[in-house]
Design a protein around this motif. Structure first.
Motif, PDB file in Angstrom:
ATOM      1  N   LEU A  35     -71.117  -5.801  28.052  1.00 39.87           N
ATOM      2  CA  LEU A  35     -69.701  -5.741  27.655  1.00 39.87           C
ATOM      3  C   LEU A  35     -68.799  -5.610  28.882  1.00 39.87           C
ATOM      4  O   LEU A  35     -67.711  -6.193  28.928  1.00 39.87           O
ATOM      5  N   TYR A  66     -74.251  -4.591  21.281  1.00 42.10           N
ATOM      6  CA  TYR A  66     -73.229  -5.400  21.949  1.00 42.10           C
ATOM      7  C   TYR A  66     -72.374  -6.134  20.915  1.00 42.10           C
ATOM      8  O   TYR A  66     -71.142  -6.125  20.966  1.00 42.10           O
ATOM      9  N   GLN A  67     -73.039  -6.725  19.925  1.00 40.11           N
ATOM     10  CA  GLN A  67     -72.287  -7.453  18.895  1.00 40.11           C
ATOM     11  C   GLN A  67     -71.406  -6.528  18.064  1.00 40.11           C
ATOM     12  O   GLN A  67     -70.293  -6.875  17.684  1.00 40.11           O
ATOM     13  N   VAL A 111     -61.936   0.097  26.436  1.00 46.23           N
ATOM     14  CA  VAL A 111     -61.742  -1.301  26.101  1.00 46.23           C
ATOM     15  C   VAL A 111     -60.680  -1.834  27.048  1.00 46.23           C
ATOM     16  O   VAL A 111     -59.658  -1.177  27.288  1.00 46.23           O
ATOM     17  N   GLU A 132     -68.716  -9.013  30.698  1.00 45.50           N
ATOM     18  CA  GLU A 132     -67.895 -10.030  30.049  1.00 45.50           C
ATOM     19  C   GLU A 132     -66.434  -9.605  29.948  1.00 45.50           C
ATOM     20  O   GLU A 132     -65.616 -10.299  29.335  1.00 45.50           O
ATOM     21  N   ILE A 151     -63.958  -4.847  18.448  1.00 44.51           N
ATOM     22  CA  ILE A 151     -62.803  -5.191  19.277  1.00 44.51           C
ATOM     23  C   ILE A 151     -62.043  -6.366  18.651  1.00 44.51           C
ATOM     24  O   ILE A 151     -60.818  -6.352  18.551  1.00 44.51           O
ATOM     25  N   ALA A 152     -62.764  -7.340  18.142  1.00 41.49           N
ATOM     26  CA  ALA A 152     -62.113  -8.506  17.534  1.00 41.49           C
ATOM     27  C   ALA A 152     -61.343  -8.106  16.281  1.00 41.49           C
ATOM     28  O   ALA A 152     -60.250  -8.609  16.003  1.00 41.49           O
ATOM     29  N   TYR A 196     -65.079  -7.072  28.300  1.00 42.96           N
ATOM     30  CA  TYR A 196     -64.600  -6.375  27.110  1.00 42.96           C
ATOM     31  C   TYR A 196     -64.288  -4.911  27.438  1.00 42.96           C
ATOM     32  O   TYR A 196     -63.369  -4.324  26.915  1.00 42.96           O
ATOM     33  N   LEU A 244     -56.668 -11.657  23.340  1.00 46.49           N
ATOM     34  CA  LEU A 244     -57.318 -11.712  22.042  1.00 46.49           C
ATOM     35  C   LEU A 244     -56.323 -11.905  20.914  1.00 46.49           C
ATOM     36  O   LEU A 244     -55.379 -11.141  20.803  1.00 46.49           O
ATOM     37  N   ARG A 256     -68.335  -5.998  20.018  1.00 46.33           N
ATOM     38  CA  ARG A 256     -67.476  -7.182  20.052  1.00 46.33           C
ATOM     39  C   ARG A 256     -66.722  -7.342  18.732  1.00 46.33           C
ATOM     40  O   ARG A 256     -65.535  -7.655  18.712  1.00 46.33           O
ATOM     41  N   GLU A 257     -67.446  -7.132  17.624  1.00 54.70           N
ATOM     42  CA  GLU A 257     -66.783  -7.248  16.318  1.00 54.70           C
ATOM     43  C   GLU A 257     -65.689  -6.200  16.168  1.00 54.70           C
ATOM     44  O   GLU A 257     -64.604  -6.483  15.654  1.00 54.70           O
TER      45      GLU A 257
END
Lengths: 483, 483
Positions: free
Chosen positions: B66, B24-25, B82, B69, B31-32, B71, B90, B28-29
């Motif tokens: 994901l 999951y992290q 996404v 939330e 995507i960020a 994402y 973002l 997220r990274e």
């Protein structure tokens, strides 16, 4: 009509000839030389006249003569061709004898040969799907597909690769850090032009991929072989031999050619050394996608928090080598310098291939193909292992590697592995001698064999038998502890 | 579930997290960081589980989180993406600032810029026809299209080029003498690896193509600039400066960049020198196809009866640069040595492009396209010449060259031509300063301008006016005798 030098190739006997006769002779020579072959179409008279800036009448006259003498035949609106009848009549004079290659070329334009290394399973490539994706890119290609490709690579492909590496290899990188190159060699070439100072030292795995040696030494590096053991590169030996080396080339996922992974303590030691010396690690992650046991290790690059690792990957092994597509990920601080060199070298692949691979990745075809190939290769590897064990018993030591695309078969024999490989090659088996992959003395003896194109158990057995017949005459000994 | 290092990138805060949270992290990274962009498709859970050797449940759990939330968004059978909503929400954090190129790159992935050099008329390329030929080759491509292309190039293309050169350029050569390379630079690279000894001297035309300088000096050559005059390369000066040079690079058809032809006496003198010294002439016949007045001179190679000329041609100018296809013709006695190096370097273009160009040549499309382009370029050149004359009068000296793809505009100004070119480039005009093409001192001042993409007389006038406005502030003087 005045004669001038500028019309045609000035052959002495032709100097006094009218233009149409000179043209006629040029055609006759081309046909006799084999440059024009029976059945080849010749240019339309009007087009040729425009091209050579001759009058239409001159070309017509030459063509009439050639038609009349049977060199050409007219098919009306379908054009004029060199007569197919000439095939039998003409002793085609070859201007040069074809150059015989010194050894079976690795990059031969045909294949696969039995046991050939470095090729994916050509029979299992989803050609129809690929043709559809590429056909679409071909039709949609705008102006960007005609001009020089962007020096750093197709933006969409760089984006797709950065995404793939983030998810699959644990590498956090921005697409700007990704450079597309026409093969692994071109990656090394770009590194060489950007970072190498003549005389810099470079650790190389011993044994290691021999092609890299050539490129790196041409870039001006002094090569320092560093042994590999069961944990991969012996970092302590590297430090003892050349602490101040500026480069180290490693294959952490599957050592090339022996197949072991670089252990975590070794990875940390290597990074510590590079950080302390401000040296560069070139990570060649050439076949990390193929692992059949356990989970894939993240790339060494994923541990690189100080920006010392230059990461390289390729599509040659997961799609097909004819693509000529590899990529390089550089640390953020190096992006500008690499971009500058990439713009100078412009050693890149055509836009069409890059856009097609981007589509293949983005649409999920890549991941699906990869999963299929993992299952297939696991099976094919097993077929070959079993066939070799049955045929050779104790006389070959097969590597227990968790992945890759080839087997290493260790052996003991009075004859060297180069001799054995030559015998096998003469029997149509494209094995390679392990000792060729060593730079220094003390090479282990063995044969490398690709298993990716073994179609079934029967073919594996047949190949193993042919190999046995080709090399057993040289008295293989039971291997025992190898090497 | 036991945690092991091998699953994911070991980020310190994640070490104690379960696998699905680590995955999951990672997402997220990604995507960020912008590696995964809003709207991008993510791998199917099953495929990703197989790829990372995680259980399907682990991936599902990460995806659920994901999705929950926001994402990711699911589109059912159409896959998971996404969320496009993220685009606004973002602040996409770019890992690296894009590297700004130092000057407008020549090879930029876009185009054409106004007055850009070295590009064919992109609007006039027969894209549909090309797509048809290439689509056919794509569908018909067998195994040969997947493996490494033949190192010397596609056999059918080498045959077609030998035929073309025989008829159009007066060059008698066997297909075995032809080597296909990925661009002119790659031709020089192959020559460098096969024939150059470090320290060999090489004559270079002054002014001359600057890219060649870089490759040749990297190959280890000492470069000796030799002036060109109205008859082309001053062979006597070359002999006076470096009689024992082992190489001479020339552009006999249209000197690059000035445009004159190498006269017949100079051609003979050059060949005599090379024969006497056993030196090599590299003939760069880069745009011989474009001649608008008089008949094309045969290639220098056609006079080479002692095998001293290495002939290079390219498809970048007659088809499009994105192809990355050039060729080299070597004397029969050198075929073996070049074949050996080509097999080592394997710096080649994909099979598909090579097969498609072979088809284009064999079916007569090439000759027809060439004839159309000759007419078109003659017209476009005239438009630009007339517009510049009207706008600048005596303040520009336009070259009377018989061919080529650009104009040379000589000028006199207090500001240097590099300054002027920079001003013009800032106004969107991709002119190049002539002085950049000189290796030594005494450069003539001028601007090079491509005319191949001038669409009509109105565009020519508009471009000429913008150029005038960009550079007239620097007080151009009437040119008089130039240079």
């Amino acid at each position: 009509m005045p004669l001038s030098f500028s019309h045609l190739r000035p052959i002495a006997p032709a100097q006094g000839l009218p233009l149409y006769r000179q043209l006629y002779q040029r055609f006759r020579e081309s046909i006799a030389d084999g440059r024009l072959q029976p059945g080849d179409r010749v240019p339309a008279a009007r087009a040729l006249a425009a091209e050579l800036n001759l009058s239409r009448g001159t070309v017509d006259a030459a063509y009439q003569l050639l038609l009349g003498e049977g060199y050409l035949v007219s098919h009306g609106a379908a054009g004029t061709r060199v007569s197919p009848q000439l095939a039998a009549a003409l002793p085609i004079r070859a201007a040069v004898p074809p150059a015989a290659p010194e050894r079976p070329p690795v990059h031969g334009g045909a294949g696969p040969l039995d046991l050939q290394l470095g090729l994916p399973a050509l029979d299992a490539f989803p050609r129809k799907l690929w043709t559809r994706v590429m056909g679409r890119e071909l039709r949609q290609g705008g102006t960007a597909s005609l001009v020089y490709p962007e020096a750093r690579g197709h933006a969409g492909l760089r984006q797709a690769i950065a995404g793939y590496l983030g998810i699959s290899r644990g590498i956090a990188c921005h697409p700007d850090q990704v450079f597309i190159c026409a093969g692994y060699r071109a990656c090394l070439d770009l590194i060489g032009h950007t970072l190498v100072q003549p005389g810099d030292q470079c650790w190389l795995e011993e044994p290691g991929y021999f092609m890299a040696r050539e490129v790196l030494s041409q870039a001006g590096l002094e090569l320092v072989p560093v042994a590999v053991d069961a944990h991969g590169l012996d970092v302590a030996q590297g430090i003892a031999r050349a602490r101040h080396a500026r480069f180290a080339v490693v294959t952490p996922t599957h050592q090339s050619p022996l197949g072991m992974s670089l252990s975590l303590p070794r990875r940390q030691a290597l990074l510590e050394w590079a950080n302390r010396q401000a040296s560069w690690i070139i990570e060649d992650d050439y076949d990390s996608e193929y692992r059949y046991l356990g989970r894939p290790l993240p790339a060494l690059k994923s541990l690189d928090d100080q920006g010392r690792v230059l990461y390289t990957g390729t599509f040659s092994k997961v799609l097909f080598p004819g693509l000529r597509l590899a990529y390089l990920v550089v640390p953020p601080a190096q992006v500008q310098a690499f971009a500058h060199q990439a713009d100078r070298l412009h050693n890149h692949s055509p836009h069409l291939q890059q856009a097609s691979v981007a589509g293949f990745l983005n649409e999920g075809h890549f991941a699906r193909h990869l999963n299929k190939m993992r299952q297939l290769y696991k099976q094919r590897r097993q077929w070959l292992v079993q066939a070799l064990q049955r045929q050779f018993g104790e006389r070959l030591a097969l590597n227990p590697g968790a992945g890759g695309m080839h087997l290493v078969a260790g052996l003991r024999s009075a004859a060297g592995d180069c001799d054995l490989a030559q015998r096998a090659q003469a029997a149509g088996l494209a094995v390679e001698p392990l000792s060729r992959w060593y730079l220094g003395p003390g090479a282990a003896q063995g044969l490398l064999m690709g298993f990716t194109n073994i179609a079934d158990a029967a073919q594996a057995a047949q190949v193993a038998r042919r190999l046995y017949e080709a090399i057993q005459g040289d008295g293989l000994q039971p291997v025992g502890d190898w090497p």
